[in-house]
Design a protein around this motif. Sequence first.
Motif, mmCIF file in Angstrom:
data_model
loop_
_atom_site.group_PDB
_atom_site.id
_atom_site.type_symbol
_atom_site.label_atom_id
_atom_site.label_comp_id
_atom_site.label_asym_id
_atom_site.label_seq_id
_atom_site.Cartn_x
_atom_site.Cartn_y
_atom_site.Cartn_z
ATOM 1 N N GLN A 129 0.820 -1.214 0.000
ATOM 2 C CA GLN A 129 0.000 0.000 0.000
ATOM 3 C C GLN A 129 0.854 1.265 0.000
ATOM 4 O OE1 GLN A 129 -2.646 -0.336 3.375
ATOM 5 N NE2 GLN A 129 -3.392 -2.351 2.734
ATOM 6 N N PHE A 130 2.017 1.172 0.646
ATOM 7 C CA PHE A 130 2.894 2.327 0.819
ATOM 8 C C PHE A 130 3.567 2.746 -0.490
ATOM 9 C CE2 PHE A 130 6.947 4.296 1.719
ATOM 10 C CZ PHE A 130 6.747 5.067 2.852
ATOM 11 N N ILE A 132 1.954 5.158 -3.097
ATOM 12 C CA ILE A 132 1.626 6.469 -2.504
ATOM 13 C C ILE A 132 2.875 7.325 -2.349
ATOM 14 C CG2 ILE A 132 0.714 7.633 -0.458
ATOM 15 C CD1 ILE A 132 -1.073 5.172 -0.014
ATOM 16 N N PHE A 133 3.937 6.756 -1.779
ATOM 17 C CA PHE A 133 5.138 7.539 -1.463
ATOM 18 C C PHE A 133 6.245 7.395 -2.506
ATOM 19 C CE2 PHE A 133 2.950 7.103 2.556
ATOM 20 C CZ PHE A 133 3.059 8.369 3.104
ATOM 21 N N GLN A 134 6.135 6.422 -3.413
ATOM 22 C CA GLN A 134 7.089 6.239 -4.501
ATOM 23 C C GLN A 134 8.547 6.291 -4.025
ATOM 24 O OE1 GLN A 134 6.092 9.041 -7.591
ATOM 25 N NE2 GLN A 134 4.055 8.182 -7.873
#
Length: 220
Positions: A27-28, A31-33
């Motif tokens: 999931q991370f 979003i944070f690339q």
Amino acid sequence: MGIGSAILQSTIYTRYFTLSNGNTTLQFIPIFQPDVLLLDLMLPDMDGMDIIKQIRAANNNIPIIVISARDEDADKVQALDFGADDYLTKPFSIDELLARIRVSLRRTNIIYNKGKNSINNYYNGELTINFDSQTVKVNQNEIHLTPTEYKVLIILAENTSRVLTHRYLLKEVWGTESVEDTSSLRVTIATLRKKIEVNTQNQYIKTHIGVGYQMVQLDS
């Protein structure tokens, strides 16, 4: 690193995130690339191999460095086949880890710059490849390759610094029916080395015994 997976974002020295399970990691990432993923295979909710497969299935090219106590060749080959860029066995030194991260980031930069380069050239030490004309030069001298040798070279070049397994190279060059024919690959690599490493002190193709081959990134 022992709690599962670690993701490094921005510079490798100043900012990083540590995540404790695979689902949170998956999931991370979009979003944070992050720039690099350091992945432990022993996660509480899923096998690290499944994370690699899901990341690559999503066409995400984030460099993945596996960090694991599992030191069998079969684990290394499987992780690399699934799309990992590197495999580091515990225990290891911080200096070695940072060196592996730098190599992965250089590879990412090579891919990015290649995509922007209108003349479509590849440079590595004294080796130059023009993808448009399909010409290969070493020290400005053109090297004549067979179609198979050229294809192997291109795959290695496009994955500079990444270890490519025998199975991956055989599938990409010869097709799925030839994934066990390592003798053809060995012969092709041997002849390719003789041609691109002639009249130079540089070693471009590194052998990882029992695993595969790697295009080494040299200073230009």
